[in-house]
Motif scaffolding. Structure first.
Motif, short mmCIF file in Angstrom:
data_model
loop_
_atom_site.label_atom_id
_atom_site.label_comp_id
_atom_site.label_asym_id
_atom_site.label_seq_id
_atom_site.Cartn_x
_atom_site.Cartn_y
_atom_site.Cartn_z
N GLY A 12 0.82 -1.20 0.00
CA GLY A 12 0.00 0.00 0.00
C GLY A 12 0.85 1.26 0.00
N GLY A 13 0.19 2.39 -0.20
CA GLY A 13 0.92 3.65 -0.19
C GLY A 13 0.10 4.77 -0.78
N LEU A 14 0.78 5.87 -1.04
CA LEU A 14 0.16 7.05 -1.63
C LEU A 14 0.47 7.09 -3.12
CD1 LEU A 14 -1.22 9.87 -1.42
CD2 LEU A 14 1.05 10.78 -0.87
N VAL A 15 -0.55 7.27 -3.92
CA VAL A 15 -0.36 7.31 -5.37
C VAL A 15 -1.28 8.37 -5.95
CG1 VAL A 15 -2.09 5.50 -5.78
CG2 VAL A 15 -0.28 5.87 -7.46
N GLN A 16 -0.86 8.97 -7.05
CA GLN A 16 -1.68 9.99 -7.71
C GLN A 16 -2.79 9.34 -8.53
OE1 GLN A 16 0.97 12.45 -10.01
NE2 GLN A 16 1.49 13.72 -8.24
N PRO A 17 -3.87 10.04 -8.75
CA PRO A 17 -4.92 9.51 -9.62
C PRO A 17 -4.36 9.10 -10.97
CG PRO A 17 -5.72 11.45 -8.49
CD PRO A 17 -4.24 11.35 -8.17
N GLY A 18 -4.81 7.94 -11.44
CA GLY A 18 -4.30 7.39 -12.68
C GLY A 18 -3.09 6.49 -12.50
N GLY A 19 -2.55 6.46 -11.30
CA GLY A 19 -1.37 5.66 -11.02
C GLY A 19 -1.70 4.20 -10.74
N SER A 20 -0.66 3.45 -10.39
CA SER A 20 -0.79 2.01 -10.17
C SER A 20 -0.11 1.60 -8.87
CB SER A 20 -0.15 1.24 -11.32
OG SER A 20 -0.75 1.56 -12.55
N LEU A 21 -0.63 0.54 -8.28
CA LEU A 21 -0.02 -0.11 -7.12
C LEU A 21 -0.27 -1.60 -7.23
CD1 LEU A 21 -1.00 2.02 -3.97
CD2 LEU A 21 1.30 1.69 -4.87
N THR A 22 0.63 -2.37 -6.66
CA THR A 22 0.41 -3.81 -6.56
C THR A 22 0.48 -4.21 -5.09
OG1 THR A 22 1.32 -4.30 -8.74
CG2 THR A 22 1.26 -6.11 -7.16
N LEU A 23 -0.61 -4.80 -4.62
CA LEU A 23 -0.67 -5.30 -3.25
C LEU A 23 -0.32 -6.78 -3.23
CD1 LEU A 23 -3.99 -3.65 -2.02
CD2 LEU A 23 -1.69 -2.69 -2.07
N SER A 24 0.30 -7.20 -2.13
CA SER A 24 0.65 -8.60 -1.95
C SER A 24 0.01 -9.12 -0.68
CB SER A 24 2.17 -8.77 -1.85
OG SER A 24 2.81 -8.31 -3.01
#
Length: 122
Positions: free
Chosen positions: A9-21
């Protein structure tokens, strides 16, 4: 059963991506992701079967999120793209009572992680 642990998890801008495990998931049981935003009920986001051969997504994330599992790593991944501010929530993974995905009823899930915060904001 071992306690599930989420990460990524974390902080991301709109339109961005993250991968959770989520680990350690084991090989047999379905694994689901839920999320809970402040002031809202916990909602089911996605689920993958024990074999990894079937999966489900909530309408709100279809086409943007994908789910996969790596049996060698004993891990399930939730890849999130085109993130929106309304995706902001604490994300939890949970181990199902069966090898297949069921409705996102909490009583169908036997073990839960502590959650990881995802914040989508500019």
């Amino acid at each position: 059963q071992l306690q599930l642990v989420e990460s990524g998890g974390g902080l991301v801008q709109p339109g961005g991506s993250l991968t959770l495990s989520c680990a350690p998931t084991g090989w047999y049981y379905a694994i689901a992701w839920f999320r809970q935003a402040p002031g809202k009920e916990r909602e089911g986001v996605s689920c993958i079967s024990g074999s990894g051969g079937s999966w489900d997504f909530a309408d709100s994330v279809k086409g943007r999120f994908t789910i996969s599992r790596d049996h060698a790593k004993n891990t399930v991944f939730l890849q999130m793209t085109s993130l929106k501010p309304e995706d902001t929530a604490v994300y939890y993974c949970a181990r199902g009572a069966y090898g297949y995905c069921t409705d996102y009823e909490p009583h169908d899930y036997t073990s839960w992680g502590q959650g990881t915060q995802v914040t989508v904001s500019s």
